[in-house]
Design an enzyme around this catalytic site. Sequence first.
Site, mmCIF file in Angstrom:
data_model
loop_
_atom_site.group_PDB
_atom_site.id
_atom_site.type_symbol
_atom_site.label_atom_id
_atom_site.label_comp_id
_atom_site.label_asym_id
_atom_site.label_seq_id
_atom_site.Cartn_x
_atom_site.Cartn_y
_atom_site.Cartn_z
ATOM 1 N N HIS A 257 0.900 -1.361 -0.084
ATOM 2 C CA HIS A 257 0.097 -0.111 -0.087
ATOM 3 C C HIS A 257 0.861 1.098 0.014
ATOM 4 O O HIS A 257 2.069 1.203 0.533
ATOM 5 C CB HIS A 257 -0.770 0.160 1.248
ATOM 6 C CG HIS A 257 -2.076 0.890 1.195
ATOM 7 N ND1 HIS A 257 -1.926 2.199 1.281
ATOM 8 C CD2 HIS A 257 -3.361 0.629 0.508
ATOM 9 C CE1 HIS A 257 -3.047 2.747 1.142
ATOM 10 N NE2 HIS A 257 -4.203 1.871 0.584
ATOM 11 N N GLU A 312 -7.916 -5.309 -0.282
ATOM 12 C CA GLU A 312 -8.248 -6.183 -1.397
ATOM 13 C C GLU A 312 -8.275 -7.717 -1.055
ATOM 14 O O GLU A 312 -9.121 -8.307 -1.627
ATOM 15 C CB GLU A 312 -7.663 -5.602 -2.759
ATOM 16 C CG GLU A 312 -7.559 -4.341 -3.003
ATOM 17 C CD GLU A 312 -8.945 -3.656 -3.590
ATOM 18 O OE1 GLU A 312 -10.036 -4.391 -2.989
ATOM 19 O OE2 GLU A 312 -8.996 -3.121 -4.609
HETATM 20 N N1 ACO Z 1 3.862 -7.581 -4.679
HETATM 21 C C1 ACO Z 1 5.073 -7.764 -4.729
HETATM 22 N N2 ACO Z 1 6.059 -6.575 -4.651
HETATM 23 C C2 ACO Z 1 5.359 -5.522 -4.316
HETATM 24 C C3 ACO Z 1 3.999 -5.443 -3.934
HETATM 25 C C4 ACO Z 1 3.195 -6.762 -4.249
HETATM 26 N N3 ACO Z 1 2.136 -6.534 -4.067
HETATM 27 N N4 ACO Z 1 3.914 -4.136 -3.945
HETATM 28 C C5 ACO Z 1 4.801 -3.413 -3.926
HETATM 29 N N5 ACO Z 1 5.787 -4.161 -4.119
HETATM 30 C C6 ACO Z 1 7.257 -3.697 -4.446
HETATM 31 C C7 ACO Z 1 7.201 -3.110 -5.718
HETATM 32 O O1 ACO Z 1 7.682 -3.867 -6.762
HETATM 33 C C8 ACO Z 1 8.295 -2.061 -5.494
HETATM 34 O O2 ACO Z 1 9.606 -2.559 -5.759
HETATM 35 P P1 ACO Z 1 10.971 -1.936 -6.419
HETATM 36 O O3 ACO Z 1 11.209 -0.765 -5.649
HETATM 37 O O4 ACO Z 1 11.830 -2.971 -6.682
HETATM 38 O O5 ACO Z 1 10.122 -1.383 -7.645
HETATM 39 C C9 ACO Z 1 8.281 -1.736 -3.923
HETATM 40 O O6 ACO Z 1 7.544 -2.897 -3.408
HETATM 41 C C10 ACO Z 1 7.603 -0.683 -3.673
HETATM 42 O O7 ACO Z 1 6.474 -0.528 -4.507
HETATM 43 P P2 ACO Z 1 5.819 0.823 -5.061
HETATM 44 O O8 ACO Z 1 4.975 0.520 -6.119
HETATM 45 O O9 ACO Z 1 6.768 1.938 -4.890
HETATM 46 O O10 ACO Z 1 4.645 1.245 -4.149
HETATM 47 P P3 ACO Z 1 3.336 1.768 -4.285
HETATM 48 O O11 ACO Z 1 3.316 2.715 -3.060
HETATM 49 O O12 ACO Z 1 3.685 2.817 -5.553
HETATM 50 O O13 ACO Z 1 2.486 0.763 -4.519
HETATM 51 C C11 ACO Z 1 0.532 -0.456 -4.728
HETATM 52 C C12 ACO Z 1 1.451 0.466 -3.792
HETATM 53 C C13 ACO Z 1 0.390 0.139 -5.966
HETATM 54 C C14 ACO Z 1 -0.556 -1.017 -3.904
HETATM 55 C C15 ACO Z 1 1.542 -1.984 -4.687
HETATM 56 O O14 ACO Z 1 1.912 -2.408 -3.250
HETATM 57 C C16 ACO Z 1 1.020 -2.920 -5.398
HETATM 58 O O15 ACO Z 1 0.657 -2.842 -6.827
HETATM 59 N N6 ACO Z 1 0.041 -3.885 -4.894
HETATM 60 C C17 ACO Z 1 -0.477 -5.067 -5.596
HETATM 61 C C18 ACO Z 1 -1.799 -4.377 -6.185
HETATM 62 C C19 ACO Z 1 -3.143 -4.132 -5.098
HETATM 63 O O16 ACO Z 1 -2.986 -5.013 -3.988
HETATM 64 N N7 ACO Z 1 -3.585 -3.126 -5.326
HETATM 65 C C20 ACO Z 1 -4.781 -2.895 -4.404
HETATM 66 C C21 ACO Z 1 -4.266 -1.723 -3.522
HETATM 67 S S1 ACO Z 1 -5.476 -1.065 -2.136
HETATM 68 C C22 ACO Z 1 -6.604 -0.182 -2.857
HETATM 69 O O17 ACO Z 1 -6.279 0.621 -3.830
HETATM 70 C C23 ACO Z 1 -7.949 -0.227 -2.285
#
Ligand code: ACO
Length: 371
Positions: A257, A312
């Site tokens: 998140h 989610e």
């Molecule tokens: N699985 C694996 N790796 C992850 C995940 C995940 N679920 N979430 C983040 N990471 C990793 C990313 O790959 C990133 O790695 P990097 O630094 O090597 O590129 C690092 O953790 C940081 O992630 P960011 O993308 O910078 O985090 P951000 O704050 O932008 O993203 C998000 C948040 C979009 C929710 C992300 O965690 C994600 O894609 N989760 C999976 C999709 C999901 O569950 N979406 C629902 C969100 S809740 C809602 O909106 C109601």
Amino acid sequence: MTRPEPAIHPASTPGLEDVVAADTVLSMVDGVAGRLVIRGHDLAALAGWRFEDLLALLWRDFLPGDPGADEIGQRLGAARLHIFETLSPALLAGTDGLSPVEALRLMLASLPDSHAGDHAVTAVAAAGVYAAAIHRLRKGEDVPAPDPAASHAADILAMIHGGPVEQEKADALDAYLVTVADHGLNASTFTARVIASTRAGLFSSVTGALCALKGPLHGGAPGPVLDMLDAIGRHGKISDWIAAELERGERLMGFGHRIYRVRDPRADALKRALGKLGDPTGRLAFAEEVEREALRQLAQRRPDRRLETNVEFFTALILEAVGFDRDSFTNVFAAGRMAGWTAHVREQERANRLIRPKSRYTGPMPESAGN
Ligand code: ACO
């Protein structure tokens, strides 16, 4: 001839991370404490509230039992019936071949614009009735009329099932709708406020919000959570499946998140509601094992970035348990979040200032002839 340097502007903030772009009385997300406050109430204190009560709180700061809150519930029931009675066959036919969320996008966009104060109740009613109608139409079933005297949650479920459902299921859907109703300046709510700030009107604002919600990084994740559980299939495969996904650089849906660095408090609220429902699909124990293993591997791979369960993950389980198909999950999310979108559009319209940030130009400058 030489190219002049572009003017120097401060560095941009990709993703607007940590930028505070609005003052709001509607909700506060504390990502370090794992706390969500909705207009003065901790999320846990809202357990047992009906969705109508939350609407009354968000829109008018009314508490359950206030005459004003009851009136909002009555107006919502009447608006569901009105939306149903004005469903046009041409509009329904236009959704043919679209995914459920694309169909909802089309239907919301068909509503004539107005301002949030006038028609917020129509927007909330429309999201619920349209989500139920789309669900029925995809199964080739007719759309039953809503009952204005029923609660919003019970009525949506009666519409998708073609008849009244057990009270426990309506309570579980209420718990879900209340839990997701508002959540600070998330991507879809921000989108709604940006559009409202141009004075485009309510339905344009919430249609834009839905477009932002539908992506898998926001509200499009819960369907894929069930796909993941199905793809893993059995207990013995959990660890290897997750390891292979992470090795390929895939994200695990339902984890991570932007704001929370601890467990999303909404995940626990939904897990409690699912427990009360008695886990009718029997997925809970398996899902919990997947969750534990996912958290273990994520922590191992990313000791620098705490990745926790988000809303989610349990959304998928609870919406399946009350009878929605996985491709309708985002529409049900929209039906709940419509409470927050409309409240934010009202707040924006009341003290409006056009939202218009700057960008930093990093391209070439035109050559100047004088040099
Ligand atoms: N699985 C694996 N790796 C992850 C995940 C995940 N679920 N979430 C983040 N990471 C990793 C990313 O790959 C990133 O790695 P990097 O630094 O090597 O590129 C690092 O953790 C940081 O992630 P960011 O993308 O910078 O985090 P951000 O704050 O932008 O993203 C998000 C948040 C979009 C929710 C992300 O965690 C994600 O894609 N989760 C999976 C999709 C999901 O569950 N979406 C629902 C969100 S809740 C809602 O909106 C109601």
